[in-house]
Design a protein around this motif. Structure first.
Motif, PDB file in Angstrom:
ATOM      1  N   GLU A 101     -84.071  76.568 -52.093  1.00  0.00           N
ATOM      2  CA  GLU A 101     -82.644  76.879 -52.064  1.00  0.00           C
ATOM      3  C   GLU A 101     -81.822  75.842 -52.824  1.00  0.00           C
ATOM      4  O   GLU A 101     -80.847  76.188 -53.486  1.00  0.00           O
ATOM      5  CB  GLU A 101     -82.153  76.985 -50.616  1.00  0.00           C
ATOM      6  N   THR A 102     -82.207  74.588 -52.717  1.00  0.00           N
ATOM      7  CA  THR A 102     -81.476  73.532 -53.424  1.00  0.00           C
ATOM      8  C   THR A 102     -81.506  73.772 -54.925  1.00  0.00           C
ATOM      9  O   THR A 102     -80.475  73.673 -55.609  1.00  0.00           O
ATOM     10  CB  THR A 102     -82.064  72.148 -53.082  1.00  0.00           C
ATOM     11  N   GLU A 103     -82.672  74.105 -55.449  1.00  0.00           N
ATOM     12  CA  GLU A 103     -82.768  74.347 -56.889  1.00  0.00           C
ATOM     13  C   GLU A 103     -82.011  75.610 -57.293  1.00  0.00           C
ATOM     14  O   GLU A 103     -81.301  75.624 -58.298  1.00  0.00           O
ATOM     15  CB  GLU A 103     -84.241  74.433 -57.320  1.00  0.00           C
ATOM     16  N   GLU A 104     -82.149  76.690 -56.505  1.00  0.00           N
ATOM     17  CA  GLU A 104     -81.447  77.940 -56.821  1.00  0.00           C
ATOM     18  C   GLU A 104     -79.930  77.764 -56.789  1.00  0.00           C
ATOM     19  O   GLU A 104     -79.228  78.230 -57.669  1.00  0.00           O
ATOM     20  CB  GLU A 104     -81.816  79.041 -55.812  1.00  0.00           C
ATOM     21  N   GLU A 105     -79.445  77.112 -55.739  1.00  0.00           N
ATOM     22  CA  GLU A 105     -77.998  77.039 -55.538  1.00  0.00           C
ATOM     23  C   GLU A 105     -77.324  75.916 -56.298  1.00  0.00           C
ATOM     24  O   GLU A 105     -76.221  76.089 -56.804  1.00  0.00           O
ATOM     25  CB  GLU A 105     -77.678  76.898 -54.041  1.00  0.00           C
ATOM     26  N   THR A 106     -77.969  74.741 -56.368  1.00  0.00           N
ATOM     27  CA  THR A 106     -77.299  73.582 -56.976  1.00  0.00           C
ATOM     28  C   THR A 106     -77.843  73.199 -58.340  1.00  0.00           C
ATOM     29  O   THR A 106     -77.200  72.449 -59.067  1.00  0.00           O
ATOM     30  CB  THR A 106     -77.402  72.340 -56.062  1.00  0.00           C
ATOM     31  N   GLY A 107     -79.061  73.648 -58.657  1.00  0.00           N
ATOM     32  CA  GLY A 107     -79.680  73.269 -59.919  1.00  0.00           C
ATOM     33  C   GLY A 107     -80.436  71.959 -59.870  1.00  0.00           C
ATOM     34  O   GLY A 107     -80.978  71.516 -60.880  1.00  0.00           O
ATOM     35  N   TYR A 108     -80.496  71.312 -58.701  1.00  0.00           N
ATOM     36  CA  TYR A 108     -81.214  70.039 -58.563  1.00  0.00           C
ATOM     37  C   TYR A 108     -82.612  70.282 -57.993  1.00  0.00           C
ATOM     38  O   TYR A 108     -82.764  70.991 -56.999  1.00  0.00           O
ATOM     39  CB  TYR A 108     -80.459  69.068 -57.644  1.00  0.00           C
ATOM     40  N   ARG A 109     -83.610  69.692 -58.642  1.00  0.00           N
ATOM     41  CA  ARG A 109     -84.987  69.717 -58.134  1.00  0.00           C
ATOM     42  C   ARG A 109     -85.213  68.392 -57.412  1.00  0.00           C
ATOM     43  O   ARG A 109     -85.436  67.361 -58.039  1.00  0.00           O
ATOM     44  CB  ARG A 109     -85.995  69.897 -59.265  1.00  0.00           C
ATOM     45  N   ILE A 110     -85.110  68.448 -56.102  1.00  0.00           N
ATOM     46  CA  ILE A 110     -85.186  67.233 -55.302  1.00  0.00           C
ATOM     47  C   ILE A 110     -86.632  66.875 -54.986  1.00  0.00           C
ATOM     48  O   ILE A 110     -87.513  67.728 -54.988  1.00  0.00           O
ATOM     49  CB  ILE A 110     -84.361  67.364 -54.005  1.00  0.00           C
ATOM     50  N   THR A 111     -86.847  65.602 -54.721  1.00  0.00           N
ATOM     51  CA  THR A 111     -88.203  65.138 -54.433  1.00  0.00           C
ATOM     52  C   THR A 111     -88.369  64.798 -52.962  1.00  0.00           C
ATOM     53  O   THR A 111     -89.116  65.455 -52.259  1.00  0.00           O
ATOM     54  CB  THR A 111     -88.548  63.916 -55.314  1.00  0.00           C
ATOM     55  N   ASP A 112     -87.668  63.814 -52.481  1.00  0.00           N
ATOM     56  CA  ASP A 112     -87.828  63.377 -51.091  1.00  0.00           C
ATOM     57  C   ASP A 112     -86.738  63.973 -50.218  1.00  0.00           C
ATOM     58  O   ASP A 112     -85.551  63.718 -50.443  1.00  0.00           O
ATOM     59  CB  ASP A 112     -87.767  61.850 -51.012  1.00  0.00           C
ATOM     60  N   VAL A 113     -87.150  64.757 -49.238  1.00  0.00           N
ATOM     61  CA  VAL A 113     -86.202  65.300 -48.272  1.00  0.00           C
ATOM     62  C   VAL A 113     -86.537  64.742 -46.899  1.00  0.00           C
ATOM     63  O   VAL A 113     -87.696  64.453 -46.601  1.00  0.00           O
ATOM     64  CB  VAL A 113     -86.196  66.842 -48.243  1.00  0.00           C
ATOM     65  N   LYS A 114     -85.512  64.597 -46.089  1.00  0.00           N
ATOM     66  CA  LYS A 114     -85.701  64.068 -44.739  1.00  0.00           C
ATOM     67  C   LYS A 114     -85.060  65.028 -43.751  1.00  0.00           C
ATOM     68  O   LYS A 114     -83.865  65.328 -43.839  1.00  0.00           O
ATOM     69  CB  LYS A 114     -85.049  62.686 -44.613  1.00  0.00           C
ATOM     70  N   LYS A 115     -85.872  65.525 -42.805  1.00  0.00           N
ATOM     71  CA  LYS A 115     -85.326  66.360 -41.738  1.00  0.00           C
ATOM     72  C   LYS A 115     -84.641  65.433 -40.735  1.00  0.00           C
ATOM     73  O   LYS A 115     -85.227  64.447 -40.298  1.00  0.00           O
ATOM     74  CB  LYS A 115     -86.425  67.160 -41.044  1.00  0.00           C
ATOM     75  N   VAL A 116     -83.390  65.759 -40.370  1.00  0.00           N
ATOM     76  CA  VAL A 116     -82.644  64.885 -39.476  1.00  0.00           C
ATOM     77  C   VAL A 116     -82.442  65.479 -38.088  1.00  0.00           C
ATOM     78  O   VAL A 116     -82.329  64.749 -37.113  1.00  0.00           O
ATOM     79  CB  VAL A 116     -81.305  64.438 -40.099  1.00  0.00           C
ATOM     80  N   PHE A 117     -82.380  66.797 -37.961  1.00  0.00           N
ATOM     81  CA  PHE A 117     -82.305  67.455 -36.659  1.00  0.00           C
ATOM     82  C   PHE A 117     -82.354  68.959 -36.866  1.00  0.00           C
ATOM     83  O   PHE A 117     -82.418  69.447 -37.991  1.00  0.00           O
ATOM     84  CB  PHE A 117     -81.061  67.042 -35.856  1.00  0.00           C
ATOM     85  N   GLU A 118     -82.346  69.687 -35.759  1.00  0.00           N
ATOM     86  CA  GLU A 118     -82.261  71.138 -35.798  1.00  0.00           C
ATOM     87  C   GLU A 118     -81.294  71.572 -34.705  1.00  0.00           C
ATOM     88  O   GLU A 118     -81.128  70.871 -33.705  1.00  0.00           O
ATOM     89  CB  GLU A 118     -83.630  71.794 -35.634  1.00  0.00           C
ATOM     90  N   ALA A 119     -80.645  72.737 -34.900  1.00  0.00           N
ATOM     91  CA  ALA A 119     -79.632  73.170 -33.940  1.00  0.00           C
ATOM     92  C   ALA A 119     -79.471  74.688 -33.978  1.00  0.00           C
ATOM     93  O   ALA A 119     -79.596  75.313 -35.030  1.00  0.00           O
ATOM     94  CB  ALA A 119     -78.290  72.504 -34.262  1.00  0.00           C
ATOM     95  N   TYR A 120     -79.194  75.244 -32.800  1.00  0.00           N
ATOM     96  CA  TYR A 120     -78.730  76.622 -32.712  1.00  0.00           C
ATOM     97  C   TYR A 120     -77.239  76.596 -33.018  1.00  0.00           C
ATOM     98  O   TYR A 120     -76.485  75.846 -32.407  1.00  0.00           O
ATOM     99  CB  TYR A 120     -78.951  77.189 -31.303  1.00  0.00           C
ATOM    100  N   MET A 121     -76.807  77.411 -33.965  1.00  0.00           N
ATOM    101  CA  MET A 121     -75.417  77.328 -34.403  1.00  0.00           C
ATOM    102  C   MET A 121     -74.465  78.224 -33.594  1.00  0.00           C
ATOM    103  O   MET A 121     -73.283  77.939 -33.493  1.00  0.00           O
ATOM    104  CB  MET A 121     -75.319  77.676 -35.890  1.00  0.00           C
ATOM    105  N   ILE A 129     -82.100  79.409 -35.502  1.00  0.00           N
ATOM    106  CA  ILE A 129     -82.109  77.955 -35.402  1.00  0.00           C
ATOM    107  C   ILE A 129     -82.043  77.431 -36.834  1.00  0.00           C
ATOM    108  O   ILE A 129     -82.656  77.992 -37.744  1.00  0.00           O
ATOM    109  CB  ILE A 129     -83.337  77.416 -34.646  1.00  0.00           C
ATOM    110  N   LEU A 130     -81.251  76.401 -37.047  1.00  0.00           N
ATOM    111  CA  LEU A 130     -81.034  75.851 -38.379  1.00  0.00           C
ATOM    112  C   LEU A 130     -81.644  74.455 -38.444  1.00  0.00           C
ATOM    113  O   LEU A 130     -81.423  73.642 -37.555  1.00  0.00           O
ATOM    114  CB  LEU A 130     -79.530  75.794 -38.660  1.00  0.00           C
ATOM    115  N   TYR A 131     -82.424  74.206 -39.508  1.00  0.00           N
ATOM    116  CA  TYR A 131     -83.056  72.910 -39.741  1.00  0.00           C
ATOM    117  C   TYR A 131     -82.200  72.140 -40.732  1.00  0.00           C
ATOM    118  O   TYR A 131     -81.881  72.648 -41.807  1.00  0.00           O
ATOM    119  CB  TYR A 131     -84.477  73.103 -40.279  1.00  0.00           C
ATOM    120  N   PHE A 132     -81.826  70.924 -40.372  1.00  0.00           N
ATOM    121  CA  PHE A 132     -80.906  70.106 -41.161  1.00  0.00           C
ATOM    122  C   PHE A 132     -81.670  69.013 -41.906  1.00  0.00           C
ATOM    123  O   PHE A 132     -82.463  68.291 -41.293  1.00  0.00           O
ATOM    124  CB  PHE A 132     -79.864  69.457 -40.246  1.00  0.00           C
TER     125      PHE A 132
END
Length: 193
Positions: A101-121, A129-132
């Motif tokens: 999604e990051t590449e499709e929406e923003t055009g950035y090909r990211i390397t290191d991602v960090k999951k910080v939490f998850e939440a029911y919105m 459930i959404l993963y942040f």
């Protein structure tokens, strides 16, 4: 589902036009031991992931802007929303989804991602459930203009904003999206910028 205080009596499909909307009739035992019959509607659109892209050196974040019909129907005069990049998991795991999604929406090909939490919105009516996630970006990671997937009829504008401005936009109401507010506050609380 293993709560002995809940007995599902009936699930009725109300709509499967886009995703699924069901009416659930169930018996619920309250803390006093009394059983009551209740009905609720639950909208299942699948689970999702969202990410805040940030650049420490320039003190900036990447956000997106797009039209959101439900907000338009609820008083957002233009229907436009400023948000963190996000998408439905489909059959991917959350990290694969957010990279795509990051590449499709923003055009950035990211390397290191960090999951910080998850939440029911919206746990009163939506199963999602959404993963942040957070990830640092740099200009050399830009591989396209972004804008979203054409077959999904996305018309996404990519915004690079100073972090301080994004925080101010929450205060003024220019940013009203819950997931975006949560990630901007996470970045502020954890000193990412």
């Amino acid at each position: 589902m293993n709560n002995p205080n809940v007995k599902i009596i009936e699930e009725k499909l109300l709509s499967d036009n886009w995703y699924t909307l069901k009416k659930i009739t169930f018996d619920y035992q309250n803390p006093a031991g009394q059983w009551t019959r209740q009905s609720r509607e639950a909208y299942d659109r699948g689970n999702g992931a969202t990410i805040l892209l940030y650049n420490r050196e320039h003190q900036t974040v990447i956000l997106t802007q797009q039209f959101r019909m439900p907000t338009y129907l609820n008083g957002n005069a233009t229907g436009m929303m400023i948000e963190t990049c996000a998408g439905l998991l489909d059959k991917d795991n959350a990290e694969e989804c957010i990279r795509r999604e990051t590449e499709e929406e923003t055009g950035y090909r990211i390397t290191d991602v960090k999951k910080v939490f998850e939440a029911y919105m919206s746990p009163g009516s939506v199963t999602e459930i959404l993963y942040f996630f957070v990830a640092e970006y740099h200009k050399d990671m830009k591989v396209s203009e972004g804008g979203g997937a054409e077959h999904e009829q996305e018309n996404i504008q990519v915004l690079e904003l100073p972090f301080a401005q994004a925080l101010q936009m929450m205060a003024t109401g220019e940013i009203k999206d819950g997931k975006t507010i949560m990630l901007l506050q996470y970045a502020q609380l954890h000193g990412l910028l």
